[in-house]
Design an enzyme around this catalytic site. Sequence first.
Site, PDB file in Angstrom:
ATOM      1  CB  SER A 189      -0.955  -0.038   1.198  1.00  0.00           C
ATOM      2  OG  SER A 189      -1.916   0.994   1.134  1.00  0.00           O
ATOM      3  CG  ASP A 243      -7.220  -2.125  -3.111  1.00  0.00           C
ATOM      4  OD1 ASP A 243      -7.845  -1.485  -2.255  1.00  0.00           O
ATOM      5  OD2 ASP A 243      -5.982  -2.298  -3.073  1.00  0.00           O
ATOM      6  CG  HIS A 275      -5.908  -2.017   0.598  1.00  0.00           C
ATOM      7  ND1 HIS A 275      -5.188  -1.664  -0.529  1.00  0.00           N
ATOM      8  CD2 HIS A 275      -5.273  -1.421   1.644  1.00  0.00           C
ATOM      9  CE1 HIS A 275      -4.181  -0.885  -0.176  1.00  0.00           C
ATOM     10  NE2 HIS A 275      -4.196  -0.738   1.144  1.00  0.00           N
TER      11      HIS A 275
END
Length: 296
Positions: A189, A243, A275
């Site tokens: 991320s 996501d 995610h």
Amino acid sequence: MVCTHAIAWLSLSKYFILQSMAALIARTASCPQGYFSRSFLSKRKSTSHSRYFSRKQERPIPSRFWSPVYSLNHFTSMSASSTAKTALVVWLHGLGDTGAGWADLQNMLGPKLPHVKWVFPDAPTQSVTCNGMMQMPSWFDLPTIPLRPGCAEDVEAFQYAVKSVQKLLKKEIESAGVEPSKVVIGGFSQGGALATEALLQYPEKLAGGVNLSGWLVDPANLPSRINAANKDTGVLWGHGDVDPTVWYTCHTEGVKQLKAAGISVESHTYEDMGHSACDREFQEVLMWLSQRIPDN
């Protein structure tokens, strides 16, 4: 008067509930699931490193008025065997997490890569705009979330973080006594976005970078920022196609932009994954690392 006090109390209660929910969402959205629950890490070892930066924010200040200041003195650096370490992986966590949140990655991949030293640094604690200026571990400020192509960015704060992580990387390379060409920097991320940029700007050739569920910051100006030393260095990029935090279009557009800049990219899409990360993704990371930093 009673009615007025009751309304004020309800409004205040709603405010704190929303703040708590925002913190929880930030935590769960930015942290991988399953194997990387922090409950797996109660027996982890930590080493202390000298501070690169010292000040920590005491109150929320809009990012345009300050430069994020890092205190990268807490690391999780673990060795699973006594095998001599000839390669290095530095892994950067996501927003709201810590290095410990990903340290179990070594337990999963380390037995197949006994020659690799793993380092999991902690981001500094700072106010984050997209979460109402609440303080949490964050490599750089995020003006908005979810992330999508063309969304608002704090490029200055991001580039400050890049320089800071490159200092960290240089120190870790010297400490491990390995060649830069045997070093991979990766992350998840926010950490994936930072790792990719730190790789491409690094002045010495590295082995490669891993970007899991990340994105490119300021992609329009990316070609001018790439250091010639890593023009031919490859990137592994994995992303879930559902996501909700970092949109899948960040992946598809980012891969195109990297390739257009002449960067070799190995791209993987994981169907019905949000995610997060999955076993197949970890196996592909393992295969990629085995090729990039073999034991020889």
